[in-house]
Enzyme design. Structure first.
Site, PDB file in Angstrom:
ATOM      1  N   CYS A 113       3.836  -8.323   3.607  1.00 28.49           N
ATOM      2  CA  CYS A 113       2.899  -8.652   4.684  1.00 28.49           C
ATOM      3  C   CYS A 113       2.290 -10.049   4.554  1.00 28.49           C
ATOM      4  O   CYS A 113       1.746 -10.577   5.523  1.00 28.49           O
ATOM      5  CB  CYS A 113       1.788  -7.606   4.736  1.00 28.49           C
ATOM      6  SG  CYS A 113       2.402  -5.911   4.878  1.00 28.49           S
ATOM      7  N   HIS A 241      -3.552 -10.642   8.484  1.00 24.43           N
ATOM      8  CA  HIS A 241      -2.460  -9.675   8.578  1.00 24.43           C
ATOM      9  C   HIS A 241      -2.951  -8.464   9.341  1.00 24.43           C
ATOM     10  O   HIS A 241      -4.031  -7.918   9.062  1.00 24.43           O
ATOM     11  CB  HIS A 241      -1.971  -9.267   7.194  1.00 24.43           C
ATOM     12  CG  HIS A 241      -1.127  -8.031   7.208  1.00 24.43           C
ATOM     13  ND1 HIS A 241      -0.042  -7.889   8.041  1.00 24.43           N
ATOM     14  CD2 HIS A 241      -1.248  -6.853   6.522  1.00 24.43           C
ATOM     15  CE1 HIS A 241       0.483  -6.687   7.861  1.00 24.43           C
ATOM     16  NE2 HIS A 241      -0.224  -6.046   6.947  1.00 24.43           N
ATOM     17  N   ASN A 271       1.417  -2.362  12.728  1.00 29.18           N
ATOM     18  CA  ASN A 271       1.605  -3.207  11.546  1.00 29.18           C
ATOM     19  C   ASN A 271       3.059  -3.657  11.503  1.00 29.18           C
ATOM     20  O   ASN A 271       3.955  -2.859  11.226  1.00 29.18           O
ATOM     21  CB  ASN A 271       1.240  -2.407  10.297  1.00 29.18           C
ATOM     22  CG  ASN A 271       1.350  -3.215   9.020  1.00 29.18           C
ATOM     23  OD1 ASN A 271       2.048  -4.224   8.961  1.00 29.18           O
ATOM     24  ND2 ASN A 271       0.678  -2.751   7.983  1.00 29.18           N
TER      25      ASN A 271
END
Length: 315
Positions: A113, A241, A271
Site C-alpha cells: 500500500c 493511503h 482499498n
C-alpha cells in the site's frame, strides 16, 4: 542537480461496480456493517480478462495525454504493485510494451500500500541524478485476484484500479515539485499485512494496523512536511493511503492539516492498495478540488508496516 515535478496525473477503474448490497449476497454482512466499520460503499472489480498491467496502462495513457506527451518521451517506467501473478516479464515491462515505450528502464516496486510513494521518490531521485529524463510512475493493483471472497473481514475492503503520474525535471531555477521523501518500515511486524500462499491470499491483523497507523504515523507525516519546508496548516490537500475511513479521518486530524481537502476516495473505490493514492490524487485534480501549484501531502502506509510520504505540487 535540478529538482523534479509531477507534470500530469491520470487514473483508471474497471467498469464493474460491486456494492455493499452485492456483497451481502456473498457473505454474512450488510451495508450498515460495512459502512460503520470501514466507510466503504462501493468498489470497482476487474474481470478475468483485465490483468493488472492493463489497468496500469490505461491510467498511464491518461497521464501521458494530460501532459501532452507520447510514450516515446518516457525513459523510465516504475509500477508499484503487489498483485503481479507472473514473476517475469514484470508489470512495468508489460505496460511499456502496451504503450510502445522504447527501451525504458522498467521496474516493479513491491511495497504494497506504500508502493506508489516509494516509486515516486525513486523516480524523483532518478531524474535529479540525471539517470532518467521523464518517468511514468504507476500504482496498480488487482486486489480482487488475491482476495478470499468468503472472508467478510477482507473481501469488504478491496477494489481494483490504477493511478499514474508523469515525472520530469523541474525547469532550471524553478522550485522542485516533489519534496524530500520520509520513508521507513517496521519489518519485524511484516506479518500484520500479508499476501501469501498458493494461490496468494490477502490477510491482515486489522487492530494492529489501526493502532500503528493512528498512533505512529502522524509524526512521520508531519516530518515529511518539515522536509518540504511547510507546516501542515499550509497544505491544500492530504492524500493518505485509502485503507478505510476509520484510519484516514483520525490520521488526517492528528497531522494538523486543518485547511486541507482530505481525500476520501475509499468510500467509492475501496482499498486499492498501491493504486489508492494516485487514484485519489488524480480524482481531486480532475474535479478541480485543488489547483496547479497547490502543496499536497501524499502518504502511503501498509504492508511490511512500511510508510513513505512527500509533499508534491499539484500539476
Amino acid at each position: 542537480m535540478n529538482g523534479s515535478r509531477i507534470a500530469a496525473v491520470g487514473h483508471y477503474q474497471p467498469a464493474k461496480v460491486l456494492t455493499n448490497e452485492d456483497l451481502a449476497g456473498l457473505v454474512d454482512t450488510s451495508d450498515e456493517w460495512i459502512t460503520s466499520r470501514v466507510g466503504i460503499r462501493t468498489r470497482h472489480i476487474a474481470g478475468p480478462d483485465e490483468p493488472v498491467d492493463e489497468l496500469a496502462a490505461h491510467a498511464a495513457a491518461k497521464a501521458l495525454a494530460a501532459a501532452g506527451l507520447t510514450a516515446r518521451d518516457i525513459d523510465l517506467v516504475l509500477v508499484a504493485t503487489s498483485t503481479a501473478i507472473d514473476r517475469s516479464p514484470n508489470v512495468a515491462a508489460r505496460v511499456a510494451a502496451r504503450l510502445g515505450v522504447p527501451s525504458p528502464a522498467a521496474m516493479d516496486v513491491n511495497v504494497v500500500c506504500a508502493g506508489f510513494t516509494h516509486a515516486l521518490a525513486t523516480a524523483d531521485h532518478a531524474v535529479r541524478a540525471g539517470a532518467a529524463t521523464r518517468a511514468l510512475v504507476i500504482g496498480a493493483d488487482k486486489m480482487s485476484e488475491v482476495t478470499d471472497w468468503s472472508d467478510r473481514t477482507t473481501c469488504v475492503l478491496v477494489g481494483d484500479g490504477a493511478g499514474a503520474a508523469v515525472v520530469e525535471a523541474a525547469a532550471p531555477g524553478a522550485e522542485s515539485g516533489i519534496g524530500p521523501v520520509l520513508w521507513g518500515s517496521v519489518p519485524e511486524m511484516g506479518h500484520a499485512v500479508r499476501i501469501e500462499g498458493t494461490p496468494p491470499r490477502f490477510a491482515q491483523e486489522g487492530q494492529s494496523v489501526y493502532r500503528w497507523a493512528t498512533t505512529r504515523l502522524p509524526a512521520f507525516a508531519r516530518q515529511a512536511c518539515e522536509r518540504a519546508g511547510l507546516s501542515p496548516e499550509e497544505l491544500a490537500a492530504v492524500v493518505l493511503h485509502q485503507a478505510n475511513l476509520r484510519i484516514i479521518e483520525p490520521l488526517a486530524a492528528k497531522i494538523g492539516a486543518v485547511n486541507a481537502v482530505v481525500a476520501r476516495d475509499v468510500v467509492d473505490s475501496g482499498n486499492t492498495s498501491a493504486a489508492s493514492i494516485p487514484l485519489a490524487f488524480s480524482k481531486l485534480v480532475e474535479r478541480g478540488e485543488i489547483s496547479t501549484g497547490d502543496p499536497v501531502l501524499l502518504f502511503g502506509f501498509g504492508g511490511n508496516l512500511s510508510y513513505a510520504g512527500q509533499v508534491v505540487r499539484c500539476p
